[in-house]
Design a protein around this motif. Structure first.
Motif, PDB file in Angstrom:
ATOM      1  N   VAL A 295       0.103  -5.544   2.434  1.00  0.00           N
ATOM      2  CA  VAL A 295      -1.153  -6.191   2.802  1.00  0.00           C
ATOM      3  C   VAL A 295      -2.109  -5.098   3.290  1.00  0.00           C
ATOM      4  CG1 VAL A 295      -2.230  -7.936   4.240  1.00  0.00           C
ATOM      5  CG2 VAL A 295       0.131  -8.230   3.492  1.00  0.00           C
ATOM      6  N   SER A 296      -3.270  -4.990   2.654  1.00  0.00           N
ATOM      7  CA  SER A 296      -4.289  -4.035   3.093  1.00  0.00           C
ATOM      8  C   SER A 296      -5.641  -4.551   2.625  1.00  0.00           C
ATOM      9  CB  SER A 296      -4.026  -2.649   2.489  1.00  0.00           C
ATOM     10  OG  SER A 296      -4.292  -2.690   1.097  1.00  0.00           O
ATOM     11  N   ILE A 297      -6.709  -3.912   3.119  1.00  0.00           N
ATOM     12  CA  ILE A 297      -8.037  -4.389   2.719  1.00  0.00           C
ATOM     13  C   ILE A 297      -8.217  -4.219   1.211  1.00  0.00           C
ATOM     14  CG2 ILE A 297     -10.517  -4.105   3.037  1.00  0.00           C
ATOM     15  CD1 ILE A 297     -10.063  -3.183   5.830  1.00  0.00           C
ATOM     16  N   VAL A 298      -7.862  -3.048   0.705  1.00  0.00           N
ATOM     17  CA  VAL A 298      -8.036  -2.805  -0.731  1.00  0.00           C
ATOM     18  C   VAL A 298      -7.252  -3.828  -1.555  1.00  0.00           C
ATOM     19  CG1 VAL A 298      -7.502  -1.166  -2.576  1.00  0.00           C
ATOM     20  CG2 VAL A 298      -8.589  -0.364  -0.481  1.00  0.00           C
ATOM     21  N   ASN A 299      -6.018  -4.138  -1.136  1.00  0.00           N
ATOM     22  CA  ASN A 299      -5.212  -5.091  -1.901  1.00  0.00           C
ATOM     23  C   ASN A 299      -5.713  -6.530  -1.801  1.00  0.00           C
ATOM     24  OD1 ASN A 299      -3.612  -3.140  -2.932  1.00  0.00           O
ATOM     25  ND2 ASN A 299      -1.932  -3.415  -1.465  1.00  0.00           N
TER      26      ASN A 299
END
Lengths: 419, 419
Positions: A295-299
């Motif tokens: 989970v990350s902003i880019v994903n």
């Protein structure tokens, strides 16, 4: 005669412009450089933390160090962004120069050991304290120092995210809910643009986000309705973040004594949280991640990866980190909360995931800081303007539904949202 | 407890949102429809005028008709945009409903016979007067009527240019120099978006402008300097337009009597101007033109066609038209002045013509109306955001250099540009 007199105004204005440019260049130069150093260090410690998993277990200890640093050296800099805003509202003792190295160092410590925090608060404090220091050196009047402080905010914000227009409007908009005054418009723009140029010149690159979704129609009524519904959700998330952070801060101060135990407790809570959720996706900055499935902003802009409650976990991790004595900004976590919430809402409403991740990215931030115009412009700067209408709708709706709480206690209410 | 109480705010805010949506829908419906009718008629009479060249010679006669219409039926609607702004600042006698048909009809007459005028004033007056009428029917309080008037401005502006976000911010920004209050933010956005949807649903298409220039660098220092220089020029052009119009209006009133002779003189001046310059490129709306080599807004984005003084001719033609009793908006002529001036400055400075035409398009308008944020957003809505930073720099600089004159005499000065 009236018009002849008026045309002399332009000369005064030109003189002002040149004078302010000269004053601002050193502020932008120092702020841009320090922000570049900060972002470079941040990348470095983020990679270290990924590689050396055991660093997380030292987070409680890191909390004590941060506590001691602020107790011994901090003077009144603990106030952070609020101190700068208070100084702009009502000039008082000034913003100590030590704020810049202190917040830079302690933010890096927070990130190295796995606190969940951001960047903007740090950059704004760097900009504000450097502006104040230079203002003192240049012996500026209190009125000029006030404007210089605002340019410091703009410079820090513009440089740290690579969005000078949003930085400018943010500096003007954040001071009071419901109003913008243009007194520092052009100085702030100069500062933000220069600081961004300086920061980029040091080789700093900003993450690119992409919204590939393109609508056939120029304005799609169904989509618009979904954006409004999501906007309400983004506003409520911003509201929830503000009250969580304020509540944790207040309750911790009241119940946990001695004071150094607060960050220790916070650190332990983060460690337990990671263990309970079985993931470390919610600590650190969260813009990118080591493994592609995290989970990350880019994903959040892509299909999959994000779980339904990702936004809530990040919200809690960040409220604990920042509410219990660690340092760093609130904005990147707000981007994270927004992008993942947008992702989830898009799946729920049957809307394009990348567009809604982008909307959440800017709109939760707009709600929590009460800066809808800056965030609309940020959307345009980061994602392009094909969807500028949806950006505005999401940010304005979120602003409206976040109530009057907000993450900055020094923000004043100029125009109520209720009328 | 504080937070529980605060979370009830969201319910109040949700209720407000629903209430305002219900109130605004009829305003947006009527305004959007009337603006669509207006734009359709405008296209029609523009083509007629192209085909029937002799119509121009009846311009002085058309001036008398407009004069008589306003004298017999006008009541206080002559005040136009200023009347609406005054009503928002200080509720008084209200805005008569007759303003809408009167301004619509007389603007069409102005365009049919070759006056140089725009659209925005007409659309804003349609929106404002319809909002006032509906407010009276719904028996709204003075405070609510004030907000409804602002939504009328936003609806008219958003629909006529197809730029709802710029329309929203314009309605909030135009009232006073140097400040924005957010009290009507969401109602204005609802109104502008709905009115734009309604207007498009009637089959109205807006002209597309294209900036093809793309920079290799994200931020090009040389180009930025050129943009600032051009911004100064755009601001001064906005200033010049304001003083020309005010001066012509004042002097005509003082020296030309009886009053019906004013529009006759104006009409004759336009005819002589066309004859002296040997072209009719500077009358009418000027967005497009019959022959591909003519001076027009669309052609300003391309190489060639524009002469060095095109901007000044359009400025004078428009100041005479609107200063001497003809009707229509100021904004499309300001777009024309800006785009052609931008074109000329681009050639002069060695900069991309399409980018600078676009910058002038929004920045002269920003200077003359003191609405830099609305114009930056308009740039994003019309031209895409690759260049949003340059939009902001040009608009803010132009705002700064246009002094405190402005085309709206009812605009107040909240925060001076000198400090």
């Amino acid at each position: 005669m009236k018009y002849i007199k008026q045309s002399f105004e332009q000369l005064t204005i030109a003189y002002q412009l040149i004078r302010w440019t000269v004053i601002i260049i050193p502020v932008a130069l120092i702020t841009g450089t320090l922000v570049a150093l900060f972002l470079w260090l941040l990348d470095l410690v983020t990679v270290w933390r990924w590689e050396q998993g055991w660093l997380l277990y030292l987070l409680p200890l890191a909390g004590i160090i941060i506590y001691l640093l602020y107790r011994e050296l901090g003077k009144n800099t603990e106030g952070g962004n609020n101190l700068i805003m208070d100084e702009i509202h009502q000039p008082g003792g000034g913003v100590p120069a030590r704020m810049a190295p202190l917040v830079l160092g302690t933010t890096i410590i927070t990130h190295l050991f796995g606190g969940s925090a951001g960047r903007e608060g740090t950059a704004v404090q760097i900009g504000g304290s450097m502006a104040n220091m230079l203002g003192r050196w240049m012996k500026l009047s209190p009125a000029d120092t006030r404007i210089l402080l605002m340019t410091g905010i703009a410079a820090g914000f513009g440089a740290v995210f690579g969005t000078p227009v949003a930085g400018t409007v943010f500096a003007l908009e954040v001071l009071a809910i419901g109003t913008i005054r243009y007194d520092a418009l052009v100085p702030c723009l100069i500062a933000a643009v220069f600081a961004d140029i300086v920061c980029s010149a040091w080789g700093i690159h900003h993450t690119h986000y992409q919204i590939l979704f393109k609508d056939k129609d120029l304005l799609n009524f169904t989509l618009l309705t979904k954006v409004i519904l999501a906007g309400v959700g983004f506003g409520l998330a911003g509201f929830l973040f503000s009250i969580c952070m304020h509540t944790i801060k207040k309750q911790a101060k009241q119940w946990i004594k001695p004071a150094w135990l607060i960050p220790v407790t916070g650190g332990v809570m983060i460690i337990i949280g990671c263990w309970l959720l079985g993931t470390r996706d919610y600590i650190g900055l969260g813009v990118t991640s080591l493994s592609p499935g995290s989970v990350s902003i880019v994903n959040a802009f892509k299909q999959g990866a994000i779980s339904d409650w990702s936004w809530l976990w990040k919200l809690l991790f960040t409220a604990v980190t920042l509410g219990m004595g660690f340092k760093g900004g609130e904005v990147t976590p707000l981007f994270f909360i927004g992008a993942t919430l947008g992702h989830t809402l898009a799946v729920l409403l049957g809307a394009p995931v990348d567009l809604f991740a982008g909307l959440g990215f800017i709109a939760v931030f707009a709600g929590a800081t009460n800066t809808p115009l800056a965030c609309t412009l940020m959307g345009a700067e980061l994602f392009g303007t094909t969807h500028v209408l949806y950006f505005a709708v999401a940010c304005f709706t979120a602003y409206y539904f976040s109530g009057h709480a907000g993450i900055y206690s020094a923000q004043r209410i100029a125009v109520s949202k209720k009328y």
